[in-house]
Design a protein around this motif. Structure first.
Motif, PDB file in Angstrom:
ATOM      1  N   LYS A  89       0.817  -1.223   0.000  1.00 21.92           N
ATOM      2  CA  LYS A  89       0.000   0.000   0.000  1.00 21.92           C
ATOM      3  C   LYS A  89       0.844   1.264   0.000  1.00 21.92           C
ATOM      4  O   LYS A  89       0.600   2.198  -0.786  1.00 21.92           O
ATOM      5  CB  LYS A  89      -0.932  -0.006   1.215  1.00 21.92           C
ATOM      6  N   ASN A  90       1.851   1.349   0.870  1.00 19.75           N
ATOM      7  CA  ASN A  90       2.661   2.564   0.961  1.00 19.75           C
ATOM      8  C   ASN A  90       3.661   2.705  -0.180  1.00 19.75           C
ATOM      9  O   ASN A  90       4.326   3.738  -0.305  1.00 19.75           O
ATOM     10  CB  ASN A  90       3.404   2.604   2.297  1.00 19.75           C
ATOM     11  N   GLN A  91       3.764   1.681  -0.997  1.00 14.94           N
ATOM     12  CA  GLN A  91       4.677   1.728  -2.143  1.00 14.94           C
ATOM     13  C   GLN A  91       4.003   2.193  -3.421  1.00 14.94           C
ATOM     14  O   GLN A  91       4.670   2.447  -4.422  1.00 14.94           O
ATOM     15  CB  GLN A  91       5.279   0.335  -2.374  1.00 14.94           C
ATOM     16  N   VAL A  92       2.690   2.294  -3.398  1.00 14.13           N
ATOM     17  CA  VAL A  92       1.943   2.613  -4.609  1.00 14.13           C
ATOM     18  C   VAL A  92       1.499   4.068  -4.579  1.00 14.13           C
ATOM     19  O   VAL A  92       0.705   4.482  -3.729  1.00 14.13           O
ATOM     20  CB  VAL A  92       0.719   1.688  -4.768  1.00 14.13           C
ATOM     21  N   GLY A  93       2.047   4.841  -5.505  1.00 14.51           N
ATOM     22  CA  GLY A  93       1.659   6.234  -5.660  1.00 14.51           C
ATOM     23  C   GLY A  93       0.851   6.432  -6.927  1.00 14.51           C
ATOM     24  O   GLY A  93       0.459   5.469  -7.601  1.00 14.51           O
ATOM     25  N   LYS A  94       0.638   7.682  -7.282  1.00 15.71           N
ATOM     26  CA  LYS A  94      -0.221   8.017  -8.430  1.00 15.71           C
ATOM     27  C   LYS A  94       0.296   7.406  -9.731  1.00 15.71           C
ATOM     28  O   LYS A  94      -0.486   6.992 -10.586  1.00 15.71           O
ATOM     29  CB  LYS A  94      -0.325   9.544  -8.558  1.00 15.71           C
ATOM     30  N   ASP A  95       1.617   7.330  -9.895  1.00 21.47           N
ATOM     31  CA  ASP A  95       2.189   6.874 -11.163  1.00 21.47           C
ATOM     32  C   ASP A  95       2.934   5.551 -11.056  1.00 21.47           C
ATOM     33  O   ASP A  95       3.660   5.159 -11.977  1.00 21.47           O
ATOM     34  CB  ASP A  95       3.154   7.943 -11.704  1.00 21.47           C
TER      35      ASP A  95
END
Length: 311
Positions: A89-95
């Motif tokens: 979860k904390n590794q996934v950003g907008k891009d």
């Protein structure tokens, strides 16, 4: 096209080590392993040994404050996928691009349900890696990763495909961008179901298919169960794909073993539910009989129950 400068890998087993040394060599500390608990402790204490070299890659934990990667590679076992989806979860950003290299045909669907399909590229692996006690030796150039969007035109690759292609070129990772990824994924699934399940059920290596008609009886029956399901779903695989795999099997070292048999031999639970279990479930949904995969599913469950002293 964006550059991929930060990569997080979750799952440093047989598939993970295909990527880790080469990406780490180019990205340094911006290549990280996501792990916690006993797995983190084991990697910190022992690392992994690939082709006689011991590696201690940087490790981050799932609870680290949001630190999005440009690329997340998921290389866990099928039974760990749900936890892995939560852990990234904390590794996934907008891009962020997500690449799932799991066996099976449903991991991308599960990931997209949480993070959205815009983050996903589809993939499957074609390499035989035997890993035991955190050690393995293999020729990385005798295997490759197939990846891409569902459909790929060489003249119009998407930005995500181009970004991963550029990273793999930089790192010397062999790949192929399939025109039809879904067909490729189901071809690999057909091979995995037929070969993994036969070898695990009867305790034989890949070499059995080179000389034993009984081993091939079960393998071919299972292949056709997968083919009939795939055809019902509009995926065009059949005898041509079976013939293609015969050539591959003939070139494998006799003693090589698929992952399901490796798991049983070291006392681990297997991915039988992702392989035979998926075939049986889809067969019931689509009206396709799957007697061989039903035997594999219940037979390997019984082997596991005996192994874990549940009976």
């Amino acid at each position: 096209m964006k550059d991929i400068k930060k990569v997080t890998l979750i799952g440093l087993g047989a598939m993970g080590v295909f990527f880790a040394p080469r990406i780490s060599e180019k990205l340094g500390a911006d290549f990280r392993i996501l792990a916690d608990g006993a797995r983190k402790e084991r990697l910190e204490r022992k690392g992994v040994t690939v082709n006689t070299i011991n590696y201690r890659f940087p490790i981050i934990t799932p609870d680290v404050e949001a630190d999005p990667a440009d690329l997340v590679i998921i290389a866990v076992k099928g039974y760990d996928l749900e936890q892995a989806i939560r852990d990234i979860k904390n590794q996934v950003g907008k891009d962020t691009i997500i690449l799932s290299v799991l066996n099976g045909v449903e991991s991308e669907k599960q990931i997209a349900a949480v993070y959205g399909s815009e983050h996903l590229l589809y993939s499957y692996m074609r390499i035989s890696i035997v890993m035991k006690d955190g050690k393995t030796e293999f020729d990385p150039h005798k295997g490759l990763i197939h990846f891409g969007d569902l459909k790929n035109d060489p003249e119009h690759y998407s930005g995500n495909v181009l970004a991963v292609k550029s990273l793999f070129d930089l790192c010397g990772i062999d790949y192929k961008i399939d025109a039809d990824m879904l067909k490729g994924i189901w071809f690999k699934f057909m091979c995995n179901v037929a070969e993994n399940m036969t070898c695990a059920m009867f305790g034989v290596p890949f070499g059995a298919f080179q000389k034993n008609d009984d081993a091939n009886f079960f393998r071919h029956k299972a292949m056709w169960e997968v083919i009939r399901i795939a055809n019902k779903l509009g995926i065009d695989i059949g005898q041509n794909e079976i013939d293609r795999q015969e050539h591959t099997l003939g070139r494998l070292p006799y003693e090589n073993k698929p992952s399901t048999l490796q798991d049983l031999e070291v006392g681990k639970r297997t991915e039988v539910d992702m392989f035979a279990g998926t075939v049986v479930r889809l067969g019931k949904e689509l009206g396709v009989e799957t007697p061989v995969c039903e035997c594999f599913l219940h037979g390997i469950h019984l082997i596991e129950a005996r192994m874990f002293k549940e009976i």
